[in-house]
Scaffold this active site. Structure first.
Site, PDB file in Angstrom:
ATOM      1  N   ASP A  56     -27.142  -2.714 -22.082  1.00 34.47           N
ATOM      2  CA  ASP A  56     -27.017  -2.253 -20.874  1.00 34.47           C
ATOM      3  C   ASP A  56     -27.706  -0.386 -20.870  1.00 34.47           C
ATOM      4  O   ASP A  56     -26.628   0.097 -20.853  1.00 34.47           O
ATOM      5  CB  ASP A  56     -25.697  -2.369 -20.185  1.00 34.47           C
ATOM      6  CG  ASP A  56     -25.732  -3.714 -19.291  1.00 34.47           C
ATOM      7  OD1 ASP A  56     -26.786  -4.084 -18.732  1.00 34.47           O
ATOM      8  OD2 ASP A  56     -24.719  -4.125 -18.838  1.00 34.47           O
ATOM      9  N   VAL A  82     -10.277   7.295 -25.843  1.00 34.61           N
ATOM     10  CA  VAL A  82     -11.029   8.328 -26.650  1.00 34.61           C
ATOM     11  C   VAL A  82     -10.637   9.662 -26.480  1.00 34.61           C
ATOM     12  O   VAL A  82     -10.160  10.240 -25.392  1.00 34.61           O
ATOM     13  CB  VAL A  82     -12.682   8.380 -26.378  1.00 34.61           C
ATOM     14  CG1 VAL A  82     -13.296   9.360 -27.149  1.00 34.61           C
ATOM     15  CG2 VAL A  82     -13.093   7.138 -26.684  1.00 34.61           C
ATOM     16  N   ALA A  91     -11.681  -0.221 -20.272  1.00 39.83           N
ATOM     17  CA  ALA A  91     -10.921  -1.280 -20.066  1.00 39.83           C
ATOM     18  C   ALA A  91     -10.334  -1.602 -21.281  1.00 39.83           C
ATOM     19  O   ALA A  91      -9.256  -2.188 -21.405  1.00 39.83           O
ATOM     20  CB  ALA A  91     -11.914  -2.389 -19.646  1.00 39.83           C
ATOM     21  N   VAL A 112     -10.091  12.615 -23.870  1.00 35.12           N
ATOM     22  CA  VAL A 112     -11.456  12.736 -23.214  1.00 35.12           C
ATOM     23  C   VAL A 112     -11.730  11.561 -22.130  1.00 35.12           C
ATOM     24  O   VAL A 112     -12.276  11.624 -21.140  1.00 35.12           O
ATOM     25  CB  VAL A 112     -12.547  12.372 -24.464  1.00 35.12           C
ATOM     26  CG1 VAL A 112     -13.845  12.278 -23.877  1.00 35.12           C
ATOM     27  CG2 VAL A 112     -12.290  13.514 -25.239  1.00 35.12           C
ATOM     28  N   GLY A 113     -11.129  10.462 -22.444  1.00 37.86           N
ATOM     29  CA  GLY A 113     -11.427   9.294 -21.419  1.00 37.86           C
ATOM     30  C   GLY A 113     -10.805   8.108 -21.833  1.00 37.86           C
ATOM     31  O   GLY A 113     -10.445   7.906 -22.908  1.00 37.86           O
TER      32      GLY A 113
END
Length: 397
Positions: free
Chosen positions: A183, A41, A37, A33-34
């Site tokens: 964030d 996943v 750092a 998926v991605g």
């Protein structure tokens, strides 16, 4: 060269984007998926339920004390969170059979359809959807805030000083370390096909803006008191971010799109107006006070003129969320009682948060001690019953 030992019973091995994964056999059809750092996943299908899940593998979590501490904290935070609008754990496992062999563990979470940033790029959101999404975001924030989750780190040194030192060199010596907020940005809000929202990455270590992939730099959603570390701040920094996101959902445009951090502040003041003297006097830095006093006088704008096509109730709520003075900003709990959410309000639908004990995270440990305590956390995990019952609704990315 000897071949590696066979996979642990009940596990299987698969190479995913040149990385070896060893996962429980119940999780089939691993698809990348991605990656970021600190980890990668994959999506998978839980063969017991047919539900799609996300599995995260951290990169070498025990390569240093810093990485080990980050991994331990992420695991404990995810284990602690039990709210429908905050990402939590469905499972955690290790293929390693003993503490001596322990090198990897995998986090299994609900797999969501997309994130809010991608969704806003694809379509203009109706008022009903904006209302429902903001309501869920605030419910998640209320829970996180009640749990007392904050992000303790050296992010003052690692993130804020590079922004400030070129602008005001003497600020470096005057600012104390502080607690970082979340964030919150559109890319950290996962949404599935049923318009259900979950907050991701709450209170965890962040990559610097320059490393961010995905929607946009976080600066555009960051509260003014965080941008320049003006003063002691509270959890209402997240409410500012939520207000910026809500305004963007309504208009389809970023509300405060500064080119750098001082420009970001100027964009904010064009809308909120120049703060009163009593606010400026509370600033901890003499340089910050001088900077604010040197700005031209700006009138507060009428939010209705900016948020064209927004309902009066939406405008009224945003007026309370986007207050320059964080101490006068509405809290998540207060915002949820606003008339804008009248059709959605259900006080019984808001679970009580257990306080998160952060003292465990702050103890100095050796690498072996971090490893031992993480191993205990993995083995002591109990799957949440309520998440299992709703697993079929957590659909694909």
């Amino acid at each position: 060269m000897s071949s590696p030992p066979p996979a642990r019973r009940g596990f299987y091995r698969q190479e995913v984007t040149k990385t070896a994964w060893e996962v429980r056999s119940v999780y089939q059809d691993l698809q990348p998926v991605g990656s970021g750092a600190y980890g990668a996943v994959c999506s998978a299908v839980d063969s017991r339920t047919g539900a799609k899940v996300a599995i995260k593998k951290l990169y070498r979590p025990f390569q240093s004390e810093l990485f080990a501490k980050r991994a331990y904290r992420e695991l404990r935070l995810l284990k602690h969170m039990r709210h429908e609008n905050v990402i939590g754990l469905l499972d955690v496992f290790t293929p390693d059979e003993t503490l001596d062999d322990f090198t990897d563990f995998y986090l299994v979470m609900p797999f969501m359809g997309t994130d809010l940033g991608k969704l806003m790029k694809l379509e203009k959101l109706s008022e009903d959807r904006v209302q429902f999404l903001v309501y869920q975001m605030l419910k998640g924030l209320k829970y996180i805030h009640a749990a007392g989750v904050v992000h303790r780190s050296a992010c003052f040194q690692a993130q804020l000083l590079p922004w400030l030192v070129p602008l005001h060199p003497c600020w470096q010596a005057t600012q104390p370390p502080f607690l970082c907020p979340q964030d919150l940005k559109p890319g950290n809000l996962a949404v599935n096909e049923d318009c259900e929202l979950k907050i991701l990455d709450f209170g965890l270590a962040r990559q610097a803006d320059s490393e961010m992939t995905g929607y946009v730099v976080t600066r555009w959603y960051r509260a003014p008191e965080v941008i320049l570390n003006w003063m002691h701040y509270t959890q209402t920094v997240d409410i500012w971010s939520a207000g910026c996101i809500m305004a963007e959902m309504i208009t389809g445009k970023t509300l405060f799109k500064g080119n750098d951090h001082l420009d970001q502040l100027k964009e904010i003041l064009k809308v909120t107006g120049t703060p009163p003297d009593e606010f400026v006097q509370r600033l901890q830095s003499a340089d910050a006070k001088d900077y604010m006093k040197g700005l031209p006088e700006l009138e507060k704008k009428d939010f209705a003129s900016i948020l064209t096509n927004a309902s009066p109730l939406a405008v009224n709520l945003l007026e309370k969320m986007l207050v320059l003075d964080g101490e006068r900003r509405v809290t998540a709990a207060e915002a949820l009682t606003h008339p804008y959410f009248e059709s959605l309000q259900d006080a019984e639908d808001e679970p009580k948060a257990q306080k998160y004990d952060e003292s465990f995270d702050d103890v100095d440990r050796t690498l072996d001690e971090w490893k031992r305590d993480t191993y205990k956390e993995v083995l002591s995990f109990k799957p949440p019953r309520q998440l299992g019952a709703k697993a079929s609704k957590e659909t694909a990315l």
